[in-house]
Design a protein around this motif. Structure first.
Motif, PDB file in Angstrom:
ATOM      1  N   PHE A   1     -24.891  33.176 -32.196  1.00  0.00           N
ATOM      2  CA  PHE A   1     -24.725  33.003 -33.637  1.00  0.00           C
ATOM      3  C   PHE A   1     -26.074  32.682 -34.277  1.00  0.00           C
ATOM      4  CE2 PHE A   1     -20.285  32.753 -32.663  1.00  0.00           C
ATOM      5  CZ  PHE A   1     -19.621  33.063 -33.841  1.00  0.00           C
ATOM      6  N   VAL A   2     -26.341  33.312 -35.428  1.00  0.00           N
ATOM      7  CA  VAL A   2     -27.527  33.035 -36.227  1.00  0.00           C
ATOM      8  C   VAL A   2     -27.068  32.798 -37.667  1.00  0.00           C
ATOM      9  CG1 VAL A   2     -29.758  33.876 -37.019  1.00  0.00           C
ATOM     10  CG2 VAL A   2     -28.909  34.582 -34.766  1.00  0.00           C
ATOM     11  N   PRO A   3     -27.318  31.593 -38.226  1.00  0.00           N
ATOM     12  CA  PRO A   3     -27.921  30.411 -37.634  1.00  0.00           C
ATOM     13  C   PRO A   3     -27.020  29.787 -36.556  1.00  0.00           C
ATOM     14  CG  PRO A   3     -27.954  30.304 -40.033  1.00  0.00           C
ATOM     15  CD  PRO A   3     -27.031  31.415 -39.675  1.00  0.00           C
ATOM     16  N   GLU A   4     -27.626  29.062 -35.650  1.00  0.00           N
ATOM     17  CA  GLU A   4     -26.921  28.538 -34.490  1.00  0.00           C
ATOM     18  C   GLU A   4     -25.870  27.502 -34.845  1.00  0.00           C
ATOM     19  OE1 GLU A   4     -28.075  26.670 -30.084  1.00  0.00           O
ATOM     20  OE2 GLU A   4     -29.617  26.992 -31.610  1.00  0.00           O
TER      21      GLU A   4
ATOM     22  N   VAL B   1     -18.668  42.287 -24.484  1.00  0.00           N
ATOM     23  CA  VAL B   1     -18.638  41.630 -25.793  1.00  0.00           C
ATOM     24  C   VAL B   1     -18.803  42.708 -26.856  1.00  0.00           C
ATOM     25  CG1 VAL B   1     -19.509  39.409 -24.984  1.00  0.00           C
ATOM     26  CG2 VAL B   1     -21.133  41.178 -25.691  1.00  0.00           C
ATOM     27  N   PRO B   2     -18.300  42.484 -28.069  1.00  0.00           N
ATOM     28  CA  PRO B   2     -18.407  43.513 -29.107  1.00  0.00           C
ATOM     29  C   PRO B   2     -19.808  43.609 -29.705  1.00  0.00           C
ATOM     30  CG  PRO B   2     -17.270  41.583 -29.954  1.00  0.00           C
ATOM     31  CD  PRO B   2     -17.472  41.347 -28.488  1.00  0.00           C
ATOM     32  N   PHE B   3     -20.584  42.509 -29.657  1.00  0.00           N
ATOM     33  CA  PHE B   3     -21.911  42.475 -30.275  1.00  0.00           C
ATOM     34  C   PHE B   3     -22.709  41.372 -29.603  1.00  0.00           C
ATOM     35  CE2 PHE B   3     -18.417  41.380 -33.198  1.00  0.00           C
ATOM     36  CZ  PHE B   3     -18.315  40.035 -32.909  1.00  0.00           C
ATOM     37  N   ARG B   4     -24.031  41.522 -29.647  1.00  0.00           N
ATOM     38  CA  ARG B   4     -24.898  40.509 -29.037  1.00  0.00           C
ATOM     39  C   ARG B   4     -25.155  39.343 -29.987  1.00  0.00           C
ATOM     40  NH1 ARG B   4     -24.420  41.527 -23.777  1.00  0.00           N
ATOM     41  NH2 ARG B   4     -25.213  43.571 -23.158  1.00  0.00           N
ATOM     42  N   ASP B   5     -25.432  39.658 -31.243  1.00  0.00           N
ATOM     43  CA  ASP B   5     -25.734  38.632 -32.246  1.00  0.00           C
ATOM     44  C   ASP B   5     -24.707  38.683 -33.361  1.00  0.00           C
ATOM     45  OD1 ASP B   5     -28.000  37.999 -30.813  1.00  0.00           O
ATOM     46  OD2 ASP B   5     -29.406  38.939 -32.209  1.00  0.00           O
ATOM     47  N   VAL B   6     -24.435  37.529 -33.937  1.00  0.00           N
ATOM     48  CA  VAL B   6     -23.627  37.438 -35.151  1.00  0.00           C
ATOM     49  C   VAL B   6     -24.498  36.745 -36.200  1.00  0.00           C
ATOM     50  CG1 VAL B   6     -21.497  36.621 -36.209  1.00  0.00           C
ATOM     51  CG2 VAL B   6     -21.527  37.184 -33.774  1.00  0.00           C
ATOM     52  N   TYR B   7     -24.921  37.514 -37.218  1.00  0.00           N
ATOM     53  CA  TYR B   7     -25.731  36.931 -38.290  1.00  0.00           C
ATOM     54  C   TYR B   7     -24.787  36.549 -39.427  1.00  0.00           C
ATOM     55  CZ  TYR B   7     -28.892  36.555 -42.264  1.00  0.00           C
ATOM     56  OH  TYR B   7     -29.553  36.108 -43.378  1.00  0.00           O
TER      57      TYR B   7
ATOM     58  N   LEU C   1     -33.341  36.444 -51.159  1.00  0.00           N
ATOM     59  CA  LEU C   1     -32.405  35.316 -51.219  1.00  0.00           C
ATOM     60  C   LEU C   1     -31.734  35.044 -49.880  1.00  0.00           C
ATOM     61  CD1 LEU C   1     -30.672  36.182 -54.617  1.00  0.00           C
ATOM     62  CD2 LEU C   1     -32.282  34.322 -54.207  1.00  0.00           C
ATOM     63  N   ALA C   2     -32.003  35.892 -48.873  1.00  0.00           N
ATOM     64  CA  ALA C   2     -31.278  35.816 -47.604  1.00  0.00           C
ATOM     65  C   ALA C   2     -31.855  34.733 -46.703  1.00  0.00           C
ATOM     66  CB  ALA C   2     -31.296  37.177 -46.907  1.00  0.00           C
ATOM     67  N   THR C   3     -31.642  33.488 -47.098  1.00  0.00           N
ATOM     68  CA  THR C   3     -32.032  32.350 -46.268  1.00  0.00           C
ATOM     69  C   THR C   3     -30.921  32.085 -45.259  1.00  0.00           C
ATOM     70  OG1 THR C   3     -30.967  30.716 -47.687  1.00  0.00           O
ATOM     71  CG2 THR C   3     -33.207  31.375 -48.271  1.00  0.00           C
ATOM     72  N   HIS C   4     -31.058  31.018 -44.506  1.00  0.00           N
ATOM     73  CA  HIS C   4     -30.012  30.642 -43.555  1.00  0.00           C
ATOM     74  C   HIS C   4     -29.067  29.595 -44.139  1.00  0.00           C
ATOM     75  CE1 HIS C   4     -32.074  32.172 -39.604  1.00  0.00           C
ATOM     76  NE2 HIS C   4     -31.724  33.128 -40.438  1.00  0.00           N
TER      77      HIS C   4
END
Length: 937
Positions: free
Chosen positions: A378-381, A511-517, A596-599
């Motif tokens: 997950f991003v952010p963790e 798994v369906p995806f490596r990262d989830v943003y 605007l795409a901050t975390h």
């Protein structure tokens, strides 16, 4: 290139060309990089949340495509059962018809007709934004292939004992007459009442007073409850009370759930009409008594007097009867959370009904393991804790809906009620025949459909052809699963993200995806949630194309049934947008979203930012025109053996001048920063790095620093500078392309031929790498010195109101040996860019004349003021300006010193006033310093 930048014709031209040439399709070579689009509802239009997330996904796809990855952006839409039925139902109502005038088959056919005519609206709007997904692979959750995946999933889960049919409490919409998910329930605080009702003890020894916000459900009470440690009632636990208005006795039980400080510390227990009471009923165990019909009327399980009454009519009757019996102890105002259906606005009932469920405990345990062991990141963790909390408290998943539109549950019943779950009716009949000794009984198909989230949970693998081997080979199942990243909002981590992880792993072992943003929620500039009732909704297409005031008012008030609400929204719109919304273009909107795409959780969208990035695109356009005009006769000699054109990137310039070496070094640093921030999913920092380089360093400084060489007599310096201008611009266009694809493509088509670069589109060029450019720290230090000197000269000109075109004398004093060398080296640039008529060093014995001074390290840069300005007039002007700024500061202090203003004004207004005070204070300090300098003359 045209003199002015006009986004509309550029956008329409290039998107059509990109799609026509198939540039969005996977290349089949390179490392795979795949993104699955969260499928928007087929009924929908592109809202700001969509536009924000689609910009992020498209930026990632374009970036990785340019880096040589085999990119697949899998597009598609969701059938959206409830939403779609409502749209078509409203259309029928306008024709004077209802769903009941049609058979199920006729109604579903009507929906398919509507989808064919209007269901691709969001696809057209996505194209306007510049989405570079593979439209040839677009899927729909009710496509034939995806429908087969749904049936196969259901049957296998049933055969594994993970799907069952049971009677449970669900969220029930009494208007739609279907179960709905928690995500479709909006809980908001409303004004209500709290009633205290006396329940007589069965032995006649007294009574217990119960507080409730829903007296109509007391007809379904099966117990009253106290806290086990409440000494007031300990002696009554195990006894019984007589339920008012119903000829029943119910027990008094004890449970830790009771809040001893709420009301009298005694609560009613209605397991069939309250989720918390249902849990109590399971613990004790208590019977389930449902007293509502599916349209929230009192049913035959209640006393005859109330049967058939609507729930709120029943409330009035019950309260009147309680009062008449002397059992209504108290009525008082009370704030409470009210659950309403997001589609109908009706109060949702916890309703006991037969539904289909998926057992979630084992699946959830595995889903949590895959995140904990790093298989999914997950991003952010910090969102891992939210995911962990939801899965740790998971309940079985209600997957059935009482609708006609959707995937019909593959289950059949015989006359005895036996169920047969199968892939087809023929398979179900075979199962039934085996049960009935070879006889094939008549079967009835299950009426319910599956909720939309069930098919969405399969999106990552069903769109790649699962479970059909031929389809899996066709769509690249082995190559593109797992996908690289899922970009989605935090509000559906549980409803969609978690279920995709569980289902994809369960059926594919992947798994369906490596990262989830996880993105934040797009809010208005004041941090308020965008909603039609607030009148603050922005349509991304309006921001791209612009819209006049009257059209905007009509759009925002259309469909509002309440005239007062329509007037309120109209007034707010006219106040905020007196001139309508100007056309910003897709690139400016995209760059705004990226910036605007901050975390963070919230994204405050301000139109002023959009206007600023429209100016940024215009700045880039004008810079390109300057470069091309000054390089009209320049052509890089073609390389030997390459057919006269370079495959990618061009040749790095030799960089004769210090300014060239500086801009190339700054470009290399910027590219290093951009790559690092892409890896970290910090799109705001990607945008910031590229913005600062483009505006501040390339446009504001390098274009100026290039002028002395371009206008000088040194041919080698002039040609080298032209090469560097083109090279830096072309590299910058490639670096900016993922964020602002349209304007970069248009300019690149003009610049690339100058450098002999082959290729039909910038999107298939390599993304620039810093390693191709030599870093030069000494050049950076040299030009930093020159910038500081020129900045000091320009600041003095501005402060002293010396016209930019007037040539002025310049003196240097103090300074180090390096300052002397640099002053000599850059004398032509300082003279040209600073409009200096003479420049010299003061010797140690020479007194400094009355001058304005800029300090650069140990160096003093002096501009003698004698003859340059009317000192008296300038003093008078400064005194007037100081008084004006002091007055503004007093106003700000007056507001901020008023406790009522600080406490009651919106936070954004208070922050704005604080910023104004800080700005005016800084300005005053500068003005006073300037006045003191003049006083010394």
């Amino acid at each position: 290139m045209d003199k002015s930048f006009e986004p509309a014709p550029i956008e329409s031209k290039w998107y059509a060309r990109w799609e026509q040439h198939g540039y969005f399709k996977p290349s089949g070579t390179g490392q795979p990089y795949c993104i699955m689009l969260p499928p928007p509802n087929v009924t929908g239009t592109l809202h700001m949340g969509h536009a924000f997330q689609h910009t992020i996904m498209d930026t990632l796809i374009r970036y990785h495509r340019m880096r040589g990855y085999d990119t697949l952006w899998q597009l598609g839409t969701d059938h959206a059962g409830i939403a779609t039925e409502m749209v078509v139902t409203r259309q029928l109502a306008a024709e004077g018809k209802s769903r009941n005038d049609f058979t199920r088959e006729q109604f579903v056919e009507r929906i398919w007709q509507w989808k064919a005519q209007s269901g691709d609206t969001i696809g057209r709007q996505m194209r306007r934004l510049g989405v570079s997904g593979d439209w040839s692979r677009e899927r729909f959750t009710m496509d034939e292939g995806l429908s087969r995946a749904v049936v196969e999933t259901f049957v296998r889960l049933y055969e594994e004992g993970l799907i069952y049919r049971g009677q449970r409490l669900v969220n029930w919409d009494p208007v739609l007459k279907t179960a709905i998910s928690d995500l479709e329930v909006v809980n908001e605080e409303e004004d209500g009442k709290l009633w205290s009702i006396a329940y007589p003890l069965a032995d006649g020894s007294g009574q217990l007073v119960v507080a409730t916000t829903r007296p109509e459900t007391m007809l379904g009470d099966v117990a009253v409850m106290v806290h086990p440690q409440d000494e007031r009632y300990a002696h009554l636990v195990g006894k019984r009370v007589r339920l008012p208005l119903a000829d029943r006795e119910i027990p008094i039980i004890a449970d830790d759930y009771v809040d001893r400080d709420f009301g009298t510390g005694v609560v009613k227990v209605t397991p069939a009409h309250d989720f918390n009471d249902y849990a109590v009923g399971q613990r004790h165990p208590l019977p389930l008594l449902n007293i509502f019909t599916d349209d929230a009327r009192i049913n035959d399980a209640a006393p005859a007097k109330y049967r058939g009454l609507d729930r709120y009519e029943a409330r009035k009757a019950i309260l009147a009867d309680l009062a008449a019996a002397g059992l209504l102890v108290e009525e008082k105002k009370h704030k409470l959370m009210v659950p309403r259906g997001d589609r109908t606005g009706q109060v949702i009932e916890p309703y006991l009904t037969w539904q289909w469920f998926v057992k979630m405990d084992g699946l959830a345990e595995r889903g949590l393991e895959l995140v904990e062991n790093g298989s999914v990141r997950f991003v952010p963790e910090n969102w891992v804790s939210t995911y962990r909390h939801w899965l740790a408290n998971i309940q079985d998943w209600c997957i059935s809906r009482q609708l006609w539109w959707g995937h019909r549950i593959p289950a059949w019943y015989d006359e005895a009620g036996n169920v047969y779950v199968a892939r087809s009716e023929e398979e179900a009949l075979a199962q039934a025949a085996a049960r009935h000794g070879g006889q094939r009984p008549t079967l009835r198909r299950e009426e319910d459909v599956l909720e939309t989230w069930f098919s969405s949970a399969l999106w990552s693998h069903s769109t790649l052809g699962w479970p059909e081997p031929a389809a899996m080979a066709k769509y690249g199942f082995e190559r593109y699963l797992p996908s690289s990243v899922l970009v989605t909002g935090f509000d559906i981590i549980f409803f969609w993200v978690a279920r995709m992880i569980m289902m994809t792993d369960h059926f594919t072992g992947r798994v369906p995806f490596r990262d989830v943003y996880i993105t934040g929620l797009v809010r208005d500039k004041d941090g308020q949630k965008m909603s039609k009732s607030k009148g603050n909704i922005l349509d991304p297409i309006d921001l791209i194309d612009g819209i006049d005031l009257e059209s905007l008012v009509a759009k925002r008030t259309s469909g509002l049934m309440q005239p007062q609400m329509a007037k309120k929204i109209e007034a707010a719109t006219r106040r905020e947008f007196p001139d309508g919304i100007p056309a910003f273009g897709a690139d400016a909107l995209r760059f705004t979203f990226a910036s605007l795409a901050t975390h963070g959780r919230d994204i405050k969208f301000d139109l002023d930012r959009c206007g600023g990035y429209r100016n940024f695109c215009n700045k880039l356009w004008n810079a390109a025109r300057f470069v091309l005009m000054n390089c009209a006769d320049f052509a890089l000699p073609p390389p030997a053996g390459e057919g006269g054109r370079r495959a990618q990137g061009g040749v790095v310039p030799a960089a004769v001048t210090e300014a060239e070496r500086w801009i190339l070094a700054r470009l290399a640093r910027t590219l290093t920063e951009v790559h690092a921030q892409f890896v970290a999913y910090r799109f705001d920092l990607v945008a910031q790095a590229l913005y600062e380089f483009t505006w501040n360093e390339f446009c504001d400084w390098f274009l100026e620093l290039a002028k002395p060489a371009l206008n000088g007599t040194d041919r080698a310096a002039a040609d080298s500078t032209r090469h560097t201008l083109l090279y830096a611009l072309e590299t910058l266009l490639r670096a900016l392309h993922p964020l602002i694809p349209f304007v970069t493509e248009e300019i690149w088509q003009e610049v690339a031929p100058k450098l002999g670069i082959a290729g039909d589109t910038v999107m298939l060029q390599p993304y620039p790498e810093a390693g191709a450019i030599a870093a030069d720290a000494s050049a950076e230090a040299e030009i930093q010195w020159l910038k500081a000197v020129l900045t000091g000269i320009r600041r003095i000109r501005g402060e002293m109101n010396i016209t930019p075109g007037r040539a002025i004398p310049l003196l240097f004093a103090g300074g180090s040996a390096d300052d002397h060398l640099r002053a000599a080296k850059f004398a032509p640039q300082i003279g040209f860019l600073g409009r200096i008529e003479t420049q010299r060093w003061l010797d140690d014995r020479e007194a400094e004349p009355a001058s304005a001074v800029a300090i650069v390290g140990e160096l003093r840069v002096l501009i003698p003021l004698a003859g340059l300005i009317d000192v008296g007039a300038e003093r008078a002007r400064l005194d007037k300006e100081i008084r004006r700024v002091e007055a503004e500061i007093a106003k700000c202090n007056g507001k901020l010193g008023n406790a009522n203003f600080v406490q009651n004004a919106p936070a954004a207004v208070v922050e704005q006033e604080q910023r104004r005070l800080a700005d005016f204070t800084a300005a005053l300090a500068g003005l006073r310093e300037q006045a003191a300098r003049l006083a010394a003359l």
